[in-house]
Design an enzyme around this catalytic site. Structure first.
Site, mmCIF file in Angstrom:
data_model
loop_
_atom_site.group_PDB
_atom_site.id
_atom_site.type_symbol
_atom_site.label_atom_id
_atom_site.label_comp_id
_atom_site.label_asym_id
_atom_site.label_seq_id
_atom_site.Cartn_x
_atom_site.Cartn_y
_atom_site.Cartn_z
ATOM 1 C CD GLU A 156 0.750 0.421 3.096
ATOM 2 O OE1 GLU A 156 0.657 1.654 2.961
ATOM 3 O OE2 GLU A 156 1.708 -0.122 3.657
ATOM 4 C CD GLU B 110 7.743 1.497 -0.192
ATOM 5 O OE1 GLU B 110 8.109 2.678 -0.060
ATOM 6 O OE2 GLU B 110 8.444 0.619 -0.721
#
Length: 353
Positions: A178, A321
């Protein structure tokens, strides 16, 4: 495309229990290898789990992808992050150009990075971008709902569809990634609302805020809970009022992976917030999850305990991430190699106890 009114139920109906026969065959193989029973610990556990998920005692897990969902958050107006919201679209382009930490780790693990714009507050254009924007960022949860129930359903549908397309091409392992400046705040709010933790237990420093801003961030989460009064017995209501578009997209990724008999490796705090919601919407998906690591973010340990997941590693990471999840791809590869390449007592001529 939004999920139909009975969409969540239809997804739940597609999620099957783990295949016990395949797990028994995997266990028999493990017990035949030249080692004391259970001596490889979590590598053996993940080998059994992978067999049950895929229905194959020796599954091919070589096709792996990390899906990075990107979205902005209106709550950034409250000054809860050390970085400005403009960093979200800038980092999306960094992912697409291969320069972020998750890109480096994914290349090392032989995994594909799929970046999805599900709610970035900017107009982005890149040939590698999966553009599925629901809206340009969420509302400010300190003052009202993040999104409508319909938008949350649509975001879940995006995640599900991305997985379905990749699974059709042979991908069997998915990691949750994300990007969204400010997204530890809605994640903490979700944890308090669904997990029952106190605000001071759930709210952490995120991007590295100081003590004064941490106290402010806690007060923002408390205001969000008061302003929205989400129903803890309705996970979709909680997600819509307190969550984020990228979090909702990851809920769809998790549900989609389970529906397609694929492993889903959960990253850190934000990804675990999605896992918490997914588990409440469809408990059938829980056995398909693998917790990669325990983040340094304040509430992550409590989040994992609430879900019922035990992390494989603790590396003092807190980047997000999908970095921790992609790092754990190597452990999946190691478990597969053990199953395929290690000698049995019989083949090696070694006496068993």
């Amino acid at each position: 495309m939004a999920i139909a009114p009975n969409g969540i139920k239809e997804i739940r109906d597609r999620i099957q229990p783990l295949d016990l026969r395949a797990m028994e065959e995997a266990q028999a193989r493990l017990d035949s290898l030249t080692k004391p029973p259970g001596s490889l610990g979590k590598l053996e556990a993940v080998a059994r789990q992978a067999a049950g998920i895929t229905g194959e005692p020796l599954p091919d897990l070589s096709r792996k992808a990390v899906i990075v969902m990107a979205g902005d958050h209106g709550v950034c107006e409250e000054g809860i992050s050390a970085f400005p919201a403009e960093v979200t679209p800038q980092m999306v382009l960094n992912f697409l150009n291969g320069g972020a930490a998750v890109n480096v780790l994914a290349r090392h693990a032989g995994a594909e990075v799929v970046c999805v714009d599900i709610g970035v507050n900017a107009d982005l254009s890149h040939p590698g971008l999966v553009s599925k924007k629901i809206r340009r960022g969420t509302g400010n949860i300190a003052r009202g709902p993040a999104m409508s129930r319909e938008e949350a359903e649509a975001a879940i549908a995006v995640g599900y569809e991305v997985v379905a397309e990749l699974a059709a091409g042979g991908t069997r392992v998915f990691a949750t990634g994300e990007m969204g400046i400010g997204n530890t705040t809605p994640s903490a709010a979700l944890l308090v609302a669904l997990g029952g933790l106190k605000t001071e237990e759930a709210v952490g420093r995120g991007t590295g805020i100081d003590d004064a801003r941490l106290l402010h961030k806690r007060s923002v989460v408390e205001r969000a809970l008061e302003a929205n009064r989400a129903d803890p017995n309705d996970a979709l209501d909680v997600l819509a009022k307190l969550g984020g578009l990228e979090i909702a997209g990851l809920v769809g990724v998790i549900l989609g992976a389970a529906a397609h008999r694929s492993l889903v490796v959960i990253d850190g705090f934000i990804s675990s917030a999605a896992a918490l919601v997914a588990g409440r919407l469809a408990p059938e998906c829980l056995p398909y999850m693998i917790a990669s690591h325990r983040s340094l973010e304040q509430g992550h340990g409590g989040m994992l305990e609430t879900i019922g997941l035990a992390p494989m590693i603790h590396m003092d990471m807190r980047l997000g991430e999908g970095t921790g999840a992609v790092l754990c791809f190597h452990f999946l590869d190691a478990a597969g190699r053990i199953m395929r390449e290690m000698a049995t007592f019989e083949s090696a001529g070694v006496s068993q106890a």
